[in-house]
Design an enzyme around this catalytic site. Structure first.
Site, PDB file in Angstrom:
ATOM      1  N   ASP A   8      87.349  12.709  63.791  1.00 42.09           N
ATOM      2  CA  ASP A   8      87.146  11.934  62.471  1.00 42.09           C
ATOM      3  C   ASP A   8      86.383  11.034  62.784  1.00 42.09           C
ATOM      4  O   ASP A   8      85.706  10.964  63.782  1.00 42.09           O
ATOM      5  CB  ASP A   8      88.889  11.373  62.212  1.00 42.09           C
ATOM      6  N   HIS A   9      86.485   9.865  61.783  1.00 38.27           N
ATOM      7  CA  HIS A   9      85.487   8.737  62.048  1.00 38.27           C
ATOM      8  C   HIS A   9      85.474   8.304  63.682  1.00 38.27           C
ATOM      9  O   HIS A   9      84.582   7.508  64.098  1.00 38.27           O
ATOM     10  CB  HIS A   9      85.675   7.653  61.172  1.00 38.27           C
ATOM     11  N   CYS A  65      89.788  12.126  67.817  1.00 37.65           N
ATOM     12  CA  CYS A  65      90.277  10.947  66.987  1.00 37.65           C
ATOM     13  C   CYS A  65      90.464   9.835  68.011  1.00 37.65           C
ATOM     14  O   CYS A  65      90.380   9.791  69.012  1.00 37.65           O
ATOM     15  CB  CYS A  65      91.319  11.418  66.116  1.00 37.65           C
ATOM     16  N   GLY A  66      91.236   9.001  67.280  1.00 37.72           N
ATOM     17  CA  GLY A  66      91.224   7.428  68.001  1.00 37.72           C
ATOM     18  C   GLY A  66      92.406   7.532  69.063  1.00 37.72           C
ATOM     19  O   GLY A  66      92.017   7.509  70.251  1.00 37.72           O
ATOM     20  N   THR A  67      93.500   8.031  68.806  1.00 38.15           N
ATOM     21  CA  THR A  67      94.554   8.392  69.774  1.00 38.15           C
ATOM     22  C   THR A  67      94.625   9.543  70.427  1.00 38.15           C
ATOM     23  O   THR A  67      95.276   9.913  71.287  1.00 38.15           O
ATOM     24  CB  THR A  67      95.835   7.971  69.464  1.00 38.15           C
ATOM     25  N   GLY A  68      94.264  10.654  69.341  1.00 37.97           N
ATOM     26  CA  GLY A  68      94.267  12.126  69.781  1.00 37.97           C
ATOM     27  C   GLY A  68      95.361  12.724  69.309  1.00 37.97           C
ATOM     28  O   GLY A  68      95.534  13.924  69.062  1.00 37.97           O
ATOM     29  N   GLY A  70      96.625  12.525  66.231  1.00 41.77           N
ATOM     30  CA  GLY A  70      96.659  13.097  64.754  1.00 41.77           C
ATOM     31  C   GLY A  70      96.142  14.381  64.883  1.00 41.77           C
ATOM     32  O   GLY A  70      96.506  15.420  64.096  1.00 41.77           O
ATOM     33  N   MET A  71      94.934  14.622  65.761  1.00 42.39           N
ATOM     34  CA  MET A  71      94.202  15.988  65.847  1.00 42.39           C
ATOM     35  C   MET A  71      95.392  16.904  66.700  1.00 42.39           C
ATOM     36  O   MET A  71      95.620  18.304  65.948  1.00 42.39           O
ATOM     37  CB  MET A  71      93.180  15.661  66.813  1.00 42.39           C
ATOM     38  N   HIS A  98      97.944  25.008  83.624  1.00 43.57           N
ATOM     39  CA  HIS A  98      99.534  25.163  83.221  1.00 43.57           C
ATOM     40  C   HIS A  98      99.601  25.453  81.690  1.00 43.57           C
ATOM     41  O   HIS A  98     100.622  26.180  81.466  1.00 43.57           O
ATOM     42  CB  HIS A  98     100.374  23.890  83.524  1.00 43.57           C
ATOM     43  N   ARG A 132     104.367  31.851  86.604  1.00 42.63           N
ATOM     44  CA  ARG A 132     105.522  31.216  85.652  1.00 42.63           C
ATOM     45  C   ARG A 132     105.016  30.648  84.448  1.00 42.63           C
ATOM     46  O   ARG A 132     105.599  30.425  83.393  1.00 42.63           O
ATOM     47  CB  ARG A 132     106.215  30.205  86.719  1.00 42.63           C
ATOM     48  N   HIS A 133     103.718  29.932  84.501  1.00 40.79           N
ATOM     49  CA  HIS A 133     103.076  29.331  83.332  1.00 40.79           C
ATOM     50  C   HIS A 133     103.042  30.178  82.168  1.00 40.79           C
ATOM     51  O   HIS A 133     102.956  29.957  81.110  1.00 40.79           O
ATOM     52  CB  HIS A 133     101.701  28.489  83.663  1.00 40.79           C
TER      53      HIS A 133
HETATM   54  C1  RB5 Z   1      91.784   6.723  62.536  1.00 43.21           C
HETATM   55  O1  RB5 Z   1      92.002   5.128  62.404  1.00 43.21           O
HETATM   56  C2  RB5 Z   1      93.550   6.938  63.405  1.00 43.21           C
HETATM   57  O2  RB5 Z   1      94.354   6.718  62.922  1.00 43.21           O
HETATM   58  C3  RB5 Z   1      92.916   8.142  64.076  1.00 43.21           C
HETATM   59  O3  RB5 Z   1      91.809   8.447  64.623  1.00 43.21           O
HETATM   60  C4  RB5 Z   1      93.897   8.964  65.068  1.00 43.21           C
HETATM   61  O4  RB5 Z   1      94.135   7.862  66.131  1.00 43.21           O
HETATM   62  C5  RB5 Z   1      95.176   9.212  64.530  1.00 43.21           C
HETATM   63  O5  RB5 Z   1      96.037   9.909  65.026  1.00 43.21           O
END
Ligand code: RB5
Length: 143
Positions: A8-9, A65-68, A70-71, A98, A132-133
């Protein structure tokens, strides 16, 4: 390898740099967007990448993405996807060894670009341990 990549952005800048890095290493890249730093919705890019990995039109995927989260949450709605979030090289290794992650997810707002490259390199070079994995990952899909 033929690798699909999306962001994403929040992950747009790292995606561009990673594409250049991976092309420089001789990999084939399919870019599923986003194509600008404008605000957008991660699911619009995660689903096409997941479809491509499930169909085998790419061998593996990278999503940023920002936190990872959402993806990762979106990608893992697909039965054929094991998307693993990694924020250091040890996790990048274990998520392949694993969990046989077929999509690597990176949290762009919480790691340096240098760390992102290091995680990608480690994940790509690491083999699935099996044993096992293998039994464990066989139990993941919802029946
Ligand atoms: C975008 O602002 C942010 O919400 C997105 O990149 C991500 O972190 C969502 O999980």
């Amino acid at each position: 390898m033929k690798i699909g990549i999306c962001s994403d952005h929040a992950g747009f800048e790292y995606k561009g740099k990673l594409i250049s890095y991976l092309l420089g290493k001789g990999h084939e890249i399919v870019n599923f967007g986003t194509d600008s730093p404008e605000s957008c919705d991660y699911a619009d890019f995660a689903h096409p990448l997941a479809d491509a990995v499930e169909k085998g039109t790419v061998e593996a995927g990278i999503a940023i993405c920002g936190t990872g989260n959402g993806m990762a949450i979106t990608l893992n709605k697909h039965q054929g996807i094991r998307a693993g979030l990694a924020w250091n090289t040890a996790i990048g290794e274990l998520v392949k060894e694993h969990n046989k992650a077929n999509v690597l997810v990176l949290p762009a707002r919480f790691i340096s670009y240098r760390m992102a490259v290091s995680i990608v390199r480690t994940w790509m070079q690491t083999a699935f341990a099996g044993g096992r994995h293998a039994r464990r990952i066989e139990k993941i899909p919802v029946k």
